[in-house]
Structure formats: C-alpha cells, structure tokens
Scaffold this motif. Structure first.
Motif: not given
Ligand code: NDP
Length: 327
Positions: A36-41, A308-324
């Motif tokens: 149902e859901y995953s998350t971007l780590n 979003a994968a690019q953004d997390i490596i660029g340190g641009k994500i706040r908190g958690r990104l849930v993947v529907d």
C-alpha cells in the motif's frame, strides 16, 4: 501486471523508470504482499540516483521498506489479509523492494503493523523512524536518563532526526537540534526540540576534546559532525552513529573514548535481529502521536519518487516522504 520503479544497468550506466512488471517476475519468497505504502529513505535516493553502489542486482525494484496486506502465503506465520510491514533485510538492494504494487519476500522478514498505525502512518515512520527508535533505545538501554543533561540530534530536519527529536522529547530528554535549515526552527521546536543550533557549528574539523556539553547524541550525519559530537560529549556519555549524510569518514581521535569514557554505539537497522526491531516499533507505537506523524510526512506517487530521490540526496527534503504506490 503491476506498476513498479525499475532500476536497470546497461553498458555500465544505471537508470530508473516507472514500469509495468509481470507478477511472474517477482522474486522467490513465501509471502506475496499487496503493497500500500512505501517511503523514500536516503538509501533509496542513493539507489535511484546511482550515487552509491547500493543496488547489488539488476533489474532491481528499490524501496527498502513497505507496508501492506498479505495476498497469499505458504508460511504458517502469515495468512491472507494480515497487515504487515518490512524494514531492511537487503530489500530494495539485493531483493525487489517496496516501490511497487506487489512484493514477494521471506516470511521472517515481515512484522505486524502495530494496531495503532495505518499502513500510511507506518511508512510515515519508515526505516528512518524505526532507526531513530533503535538509537533512542540504545541510549536508554545503556543507562542514559534525562537528568544527565542535553541530548544532541544532528541531521535534525531529516527523517531519522525528526522522529528522534519527537521520541527523545517524549521520553523527557532536553533535545538540542542541529540543522542546516534555519527556516525549520519552528518545525523542530514543534516536534520537541528545546533549542536549535546551526549545523556549521559541528561540521568543520575541531579539537579532539572540546567543552563537555552533550549527555547523549543521535547522529545521522557522520564525518566531522560525528567527531565533534564525540569531542563535546560529557564524561561517560553515549553517542549513537547511524548515518553518513555529511560523509562516511570518521576523522577522529580516541581522546573522548579513553579520557572521558564516551561510548560510541553503532546502529544498523537492516540486519537488526527481531527483538530490537520489536522493541523499537513498540516505542514508536507507544510514544509517537499521530499529529507528529502528520507534521513530519508528505505523500508522493510512485513516479514522483524519481525526482524526490534527487531531492533527498540534495538534502532538500524535510521529514518523511511517504510513497503511495497506487497513486
Ligand atoms: P534525510 O535525507 O531525511 O536526512 C538527512 C539530514 O542530514 C538532512 O535532512 C540534513 O538535515 C542533514 N544533512 C544533509 N546533508 C548534510 C551535510 N552535507 N552535512 C551535514 N548535514 C547534512 O535522511 P534520513 O534521515 O533518512 O537518513 C539519515 C542518514 O541515516 C543517512 O545517511 C542514511 O543512509 C542513514 N540511515 C542509516 C540507517 C542504518 O540502518 N544505519 C537506517 C536509516 C538511515 P538538516 O538540514 O536539518 O541539517
């Protein structure tokens, strides 16, 4: 057929795309799960961008965690309809992972989703939150108590950092959050940080022993930040190390360990045995309120994870990104 992110490698070049995949291509495993859901780590960011050699087999479905419902099982441990989650075990690295509508895995890799959480909430926590909980458990199991003084959380606005702040504050600790995003100070205080400091105070090379300040540390950053955190930790304090957002290096001296009795505690979520996993999820179920989860998480669809994968490596994500995965 079902939808999945697929990472491929051709002529040495790695690429990721949204694809239609046949159920016949699912890997071996006793349990098939309707994800149902995953998350971007952060590690998923490394896998999709190819920035580090996280993926060990191609083609690979990334996604180091997921939550969903058992569709079929040949194991007596699980039956159709059970609500399950998975963190780590090399899924999304060497075995197809959670960025897909279906997954097939070993029975022993699965855990029940705690009653209190929906699948979406379980993934708002995700591997980052579960790792934060392993860190807090390690500090407390080693005897850290709130009366010993301030606890530093580095990488504070990230997934591990955000949940660590909430859990530590709930356990009564005075939390100091180190962040590169001054604009997130209100967010960090709402999670429970008593004070917010600039991460630049910790990120440059420093002296082997510095003024003692921290009773405990949750570090997800590594490199000079971890070294300085150790050098500022009080006599017989505890530092947990789980991440490498600044770097994998550890250019340290042994001074804090041999002169101040500081303990450096390594945290691995991937192959952690069942008992600490269950303890960590029990803490999350007990101590995290759902309003904190809403504050730390945002939902994206499968295709959006590529950017979003690019953004997390660029340190641009706040908190958690849930993947529907069905979006
Ligand atoms: P995030 O990307 O969500 O958070 C990392 C945070 O670190 C960023 O938000 C940022 O916070 C800070 N940061 C980023 N770049 C730098 C830099 N160059 N110098 C200093 N700080 C930086 O990742 P996660 O929270 O999901 O994961 C954090 C780390 O923990 C990763 O390295 C990940 O691989 C590791 N990890 C390890 C696990 C294990 O089993 N050991 C399990 C889960 C994660 P801010 O802007 O607030 O400073």
């Amino acid at each position: 057929m079902f939808r999945a992110i697929l990472i491929d490698k051709q002529d040495g070049a790695q690429s990721a795309r949204l694809a239609e995949v046949s159920e016949n291509d699912l890997p071996e495993g006793a349990v098939t799960v309707r994800v149902e859901y995953s998350t971007l780590n952060y590690k998923d960011g490394l896998a999709i961008t190819g920035k580090s050699p996280v993926v060990r087999k191609f083609p690979m479905v990334p996604g180091i965690d997921f939550a969903g419902v058992v569709e079929s099982s040949t194991s007596s441990d699980w039956e159709a309809g059970d609500r399950v989650l998975l963190n780590g075990w090399g899924v999304g690295e060497g075995h197809w992972g959670g960025f897909a509508q279906k997954a097939r895995v070993k029975a022993e890799w699965l855990q029940r989703v705690p009653e209190k959480f929906t699948s979406q909430q379980a993934m708002a926590i995700g591997t980052a939150g579960y790792t934060a909980s392993l860190c807090v458990d390690a500090l407390i199991d080693h005897g850290l108590t709130p009366d010993r003084g301030e606890v530093l959380v580095t990488g504070a606005s990230g997934g591990v950092g955000s949940i660590a702040i909430a859990l530590l504050a709930r356990a009564g600790f005075e939390v100091v959050a180190a962040t590169g995003k001054a604009s997130e100070a209100d967010y960090l205080k709402a999670l429970g940080a008593r004070q917010v400091i600039d991460r630049n105070e910790l990120s440059q090379p420093g002296k082997p022993l510095q003024k003692e300040r921290w009773a405990g540390v949750v570090d997800s950053v590594g490199s000079h930040t971890l070294v300085n955190a150790c050098a500022q930790t009080k006599y017989r304090g505890f530092v947990t190390a789980c991440g490498l957002a600044q770097g994998m290096d550890f250019p340290a001296s042994v001074a804090p360990f041999i002169l101040r009795g500081v303990s450096l505690l390594g945290i691995d979520s991937v192959m952690a045995p069942r008992e600490p996993r269950q303890q960590a999820w029990a803490r999350l179920a007990r101590d995290l309120d759902s309003s904190a989860l809403d504050r730390v998480s945002k939902i994206v669809g499968l295709e959006q994870t590529l950017q979003a994968a690019q953004d997390i490596i660029g340190g641009k994500i706040r908190g958690r990104l849930v993947v529907d995965v069905n979006r």
